[in-house]
Design a protein around this motif. Structure first.
Motif, PDB file in Angstrom:
ATOM      1  N   UNK A  91       0.805  -1.223   0.000  1.00 13.76           N
ATOM      2  CA  UNK A  91       0.000   0.000   0.000  1.00 13.76           C
ATOM      3  C   UNK A  91       0.841   1.277   0.000  1.00 13.76           C
ATOM      4  N   UNK A  94       7.518  -8.850  -2.254  1.00 15.03           N
ATOM      5  CA  UNK A  94       6.183  -9.008  -1.667  1.00 15.03           C
ATOM      6  C   UNK A  94       5.201  -8.188  -2.471  1.00 15.03           C
ATOM      7  N   UNK A 108      -2.656  -6.900  -2.080  1.00 12.65           N
ATOM      8  CA  UNK A 108      -3.818  -6.807  -2.968  1.00 12.65           C
ATOM      9  C   UNK A 108      -3.868  -5.470  -3.701  1.00 12.65           C
ATOM     10  N   UNK A 151       5.585  -2.823   6.282  1.00 12.89           N
ATOM     11  CA  UNK A 151       6.770  -3.657   6.048  1.00 12.89           C
ATOM     12  C   UNK A 151       7.333  -4.182   7.379  1.00 12.89           C
ATOM     13  N   UNK A 172       5.120  -6.891   8.748  1.00 16.19           N
ATOM     14  CA  UNK A 172       5.318  -8.202   8.123  1.00 16.19           C
ATOM     15  C   UNK A 172       6.590  -8.866   8.654  1.00 16.19           C
ATOM     16  N   UNK A 203       4.056 -22.153   3.279  1.00 15.03           N
ATOM     17  CA  UNK A 203       2.924 -21.546   2.572  1.00 15.03           C
ATOM     18  C   UNK A 203       1.890 -21.007   3.576  1.00 15.03           C
ATOM     19  N   UNK A 262       3.236 -17.833   5.076  1.00 13.48           N
ATOM     20  CA  UNK A 262       3.191 -16.752   4.094  1.00 13.48           C
ATOM     21  C   UNK A 262       1.762 -16.210   3.928  1.00 13.48           C
ATOM     22  N   UNK A 263       0.802 -17.135   3.818  1.00  9.15           N
ATOM     23  CA  UNK A 263      -0.569 -16.677   3.593  1.00  9.15           C
ATOM     24  C   UNK A 263      -1.133 -16.001   4.852  1.00  9.15           C
ATOM     25  N   UNK A 304       0.670 -14.163   6.905  1.00  5.81           N
ATOM     26  CA  UNK A 304       1.229 -12.796   6.879  1.00  5.81           C
ATOM     27  C   UNK A 304       0.472 -11.932   5.870  1.00  5.81           C
ATOM     28  N   UNK A 305       0.173 -12.530   4.708  1.00  9.94           N
ATOM     29  CA  UNK A 305      -0.612 -11.793   3.704  1.00  9.94           C
ATOM     30  C   UNK A 305      -1.955 -11.360   4.305  1.00  9.94           C
ATOM     31  N   UNK A 355      -1.552  -8.526   6.823  1.00  9.64           N
ATOM     32  CA  UNK A 355      -1.220  -7.320   6.073  1.00  9.64           C
ATOM     33  C   UNK A 355      -2.482  -6.719   5.442  1.00  9.64           C
ATOM     34  N   UNK A 356      -3.295  -7.589   4.838  1.00  4.99           N
ATOM     35  CA  UNK A 356      -4.517  -7.114   4.180  1.00  4.99           C
ATOM     36  C   UNK A 356      -5.493  -6.515   5.188  1.00  4.99           C
ATOM     37  N   UNK A 399      -4.294  -3.163   6.079  1.00  3.90           N
ATOM     38  CA  UNK A 399      -4.561  -2.266   4.942  1.00  3.90           C
ATOM     39  C   UNK A 399      -6.012  -1.803   4.939  1.00  3.90           C
ATOM     40  N   UNK A 449      -9.800  -7.588  -3.023  1.00  2.90           N
ATOM     41  CA  UNK A 449      -9.223  -8.930  -2.871  1.00  2.90           C
ATOM     42  C   UNK A 449      -8.854  -9.251  -1.420  1.00  2.90           C
ATOM     43  N   UNK A 450      -8.677  -8.197  -0.612  1.00  4.27           N
ATOM     44  CA  UNK A 450      -8.141  -8.367   0.737  1.00  4.27           C
ATOM     45  C   UNK A 450      -8.911  -9.381   1.562  1.00  4.27           C
ATOM     46  N   UNK A 490     -10.824 -11.714   0.588  1.00  2.00           N
ATOM     47  CA  UNK A 490     -10.633 -13.053   0.040  1.00  2.00           C
ATOM     48  C   UNK A 490      -9.319 -13.656   0.544  1.00  2.00           C
ATOM     49  N   UNK A 491      -8.271 -12.841   0.592  1.00  2.00           N
ATOM     50  CA  UNK A 491      -6.975 -13.317   1.082  1.00  2.00           C
ATOM     51  C   UNK A 491      -7.081 -13.767   2.540  1.00  2.00           C
ATOM     52  N   UNK A 493      -8.948 -17.050   2.800  1.00  2.00           N
ATOM     53  CA  UNK A 493      -8.169 -18.199   2.315  1.00  2.00           C
ATOM     54  C   UNK A 493      -7.090 -18.610   3.308  1.00  2.00           C
TER      55      UNK A 493
END
Lengths: 109, 563
Positions: free
Chosen positions: A22, A51, A54, B442, B445, B460, B463-464, B466-467, B470-471, B474, B529-530, B532-533, B536
């Motif tokens: 972002x 990295x 979205x 940053x 994360x 994996x 990683x997901x 952390x994603x 982060x989302x 955001x 998309x956030x 959804x992330x 998931x």
């Protein structure tokens, strides 16, 4: 944060790098749209991206949509593992044309 | 109006007051004042008057307190007319009671108010008649009727009227006193029954048990309560907890509450799952509850070892969960109260008490009003909870209620509080507080990656996760704080049992989480998309609000891999 926009072999190549999140996705979007505005087929080089979130993915999707409207080619180059897993998560890995390298793209003619 | 005083000074036909009339009055008064059997005393009074005045028949009529007809209570003479009923205003008796004026006639047959049907029924021919009202404190209770003066004494005289009136006044007072005594006895009986009901209710509340990490407090607005709390340890060590509030606060509410407790206690032994438990209790109550009564019930099952609470909420106030200093989460209501709909559709909700205690309450607490009539409110309750937080759990609730008393608040409704505080406060894996600015992501994360390093997750999975975090952050930056000045984000990551449990808190205005959902991925567009992330990456996620619109919460849970 600024991203490079270079011309190679008739393609406009946007070189994204680092964490495209972002804090800098607006700059990524702006560079991609600037490339397409010049009427050049555009490839986004993602090899140095550590990295992507979205908002970064959204700038790629927007580039894809603008290119389609303008009947311009739009593809991704050298997708790093970090980016690939996020694209897969968003089910976008089959939407974008993904090339291993510029040479790979050129070989397709 | 009839007089009563003169009788002590002048007797009938100018006789001295040293006459039997005064003796009679003395006897009658003494009798009426000392006897506890009113009917018998009235009978004796009548007999005495009959004898003294030489009359053929006498009767006492009293007004029925329900339908106001006049009923013959006692009668003496050739024919017993006890039980005879006369309509209000009917006949000479009715007239006397209606007007409060005595009637004295030589020939009743020619009196316009005379009702010959009583004569017809009794076979007695009424000639001379004296009827005086039984009056006390302006109320007419009935009448004393004397019929047919006998022998050579001729018709009734004004002196007879005075004597009868004096006797009637004494009798009326005695009747009134007797009624008041009866009423007091009845009130005392009801009071004792309510006291008994209160004792039974109190005995239904659980005894304090410091080992359970649960404490309750109940203060009824009246003697009996429409509120209820319970905690019961199951054989497996988990603890059933519940708080309920019946609409209303009288005896009917207390009875419905007792029924609800019985159902809850009985069914919870076989049905540990809170959602199913509430559905079953609702089905029972829905069949039988009427007249707009309903019950709000919050029931859950607490694992004191892990601090996990699974609960279901039927129309009750959301529990307040302490997340940190001054920060309480308010978990919204999910279903209507019990007894309203045939099926509730109430889901199970899961809470972790690893970060702090949880409180259930009824509206008697938040509606306690101060001198100016202002209710305590949820904000006031949170302030008090914060004040008592340093105390041991068992002292918190009584201290809180004492503070309400010190504030001179009035309790209009039953007041109930339940506190749950298992001691499972492990250190968090990661606790961050940072400004909601993109440049902070940053670091977030990186810190998260370090904190997750030792946890059993695939590359994996890590990683997901952390994603997803982060989302979520955001979303707070872009949507919750939006264009306003960015505030703080608090992040708290813990390992609870076999799961990672992450809590993210912001202090932005409340976000309508109904509008946030994962988008359809086939709908190719930038953004959205956030969510959804997040979906998931984790096994469970849940949005919420801080109490008093002080911010928003997001919880994510992810199961760790097995050893």
């Amino acid at each position: 944060m600024e991203f490079n926009l270079i011309t190679k072999e008739g393609f406009s190549v946007v070189e994204l790098s680092g964490d495209v999140d972002l804090s800098c996705s607006a700059a990524a979007r702006e560079t991609i749209l600037r490339s397409l505005a010049s009427g050049q087929p555009t490839l986004v080089d993602l090899s140095a991206v550590t990295y992507i979130d979205s908002s970064g993915v959204a700038s790629l999707v927007e580039g894809y949509q603008v290119a389609r409207r303008k009947h311009l080619e739009f593809g991704l180059l050298k997708v790093s593992e970090a980016v690939r897993s996020v694209l897969e998560l968003a089910h976008l890995d089959r939407v974008f044309k993904i090339h291993d390298s510029l040479e790979d793209r050129l070989a397709q003619g | 109006m009839t007089g009563t005083a003169r009788v002590t000074h002048t007797g009938a036909r100018g006789q001295s007051v040293e006459s039997p009339a005064l003796a009679l009055l003395e006897d009658v008064n003494r009798d009426l004042a000392s006897s506890f059997d009113l009917d018998e005393t009235l009978q004796r009074t009548m007999d005495r008057v009959m004898q003294h005045l030489h009359v053929e028949a006498a009767s006492i009529f009293l007004q029925d307190e329900q339908d106001h007809t006049l009923v013959c209570q006692r009668s003496t003479g050739p024919v017993d007319v006890t039980g005879t009923r006369v309509g209000p205003g009917e006949g000479i008796v009715g007239l006397v009671v209606a007007t409060g004026q005595a009637i004295m006639v030589e020939d009743a047959q020619h009196h316009p108010g005379f009702a010959p049907q009583v004569d017809t029924r009794s076979g007695l021919i009424t000639r001379s008649l004296l009827c005086v009202p039984l009056q006390t404190r302006g109320t007419c209770l009935g009448a004393l009727e004397l019929i047919n003066r006998l022998g050579d004494d001729g018709p009734f005289t004004p002196a007879d009227l005075d004597l009868a009136s004096a006797v009637a006044a004494a009798a009326a007072l005695a009747i009134q006193n007797m009624r008041m005594v009866r009423e007091l006895l009845e009130q005392e009986r009801v009071r004792k029954e309510i006291e008994l009901a209160r004792d039974i209710q109190l005995s239904l509340l659980p005894a304090p048990n410091p080992g359970l990490a649960v404490t309750g407090f109940n203060l009824p607005a009246r003697r009996v309560s429409g509120d209820f709390y319970d905690f019961q340890r199951r054989p497996d060590g988990r603890v059933h907890v519940s708080v309920a509030d019946v609409a209303g606060k009288g005896m009917d509410a207390a009875l419905l509450m007792t029924r609800t407790i019985s159902l809850l206690r009985c069914l919870s032994k076989a049905v540990p799952d809170p959602s199913s438990l509430l559905e079953q209790i609702n089905a029972e109550l829905y069949e039988t509850v009427s007249r707009g009564l309903f019950v709000t019930l919050l029931a859950g099952i607490l694992d004191p070892d892990t601090g996990e609470l699974v609960y279901a909420n039927a129309g009750h106030h959301p529990p307040l969960l302490r997340l940190g200093p001054g920060r309480y989460e308010c978990l919204s209501v999910q279903a209507p109260p019990l007894g309203v709909l045939p099926v509730l559709g109430v889901p199970n909700q899961r809470l972790s008490l690893a970060r702090g205690p949880c409180y259930f309450y009824t509206d008697g607490v938040t509606e306690a009003r101060d001198g100016s009539g202002a209710p305590l409110g949820v904000g006031g309750l949170l302030d008090l909870l914060e004040q008592v937080e340093p105390l041991p759990l068992s002292e918190r609730l009584p201290t809180l209620v004492e503070a309400l008393r010190v504030q001179q608040r009035r309790f209009h409704d039953d007041l109930t509080l339940l506190g749950l505080a298992p001691e499972v406060f492990d250190e968090p894996l990661l606790a961050l507080e940072f400004q909601a600015e993109p440049r902070r992501l940053k670091t977030l994360r990186r810190e998260l990656s370090l904190a997750l390093h030792a946890q059993k997750l695939s590359a994996k999975g890590r990683e997901s996760f952390i994603v997803a975090v982060n989302e979520a952050c955001m979303n707070i930056m872009q949507h919750a704080y939006g264009h306003s000045r960015p505030g703080m984000i608090n992040l708290d990551l813990r390992r609870i049992g076999d799961r990672l449990d992450l809590l993210i808190v912001d202090h932005a205005p409340p976000v309508d989480h109904q509008r946030i959902g994962p988008r359809d991925l086939a709908d190719l567009r930038p953004g959205g998309l956030g969510t959804h992330f997040i979906q998931s990456a984790v096994d469970e996620w849940q949005y919420g609000h801080l109490a008093e619109a002080r911010g928003n919460t997001l919880r994510m849970r992810k199961k760790l891999e097995e050893d």
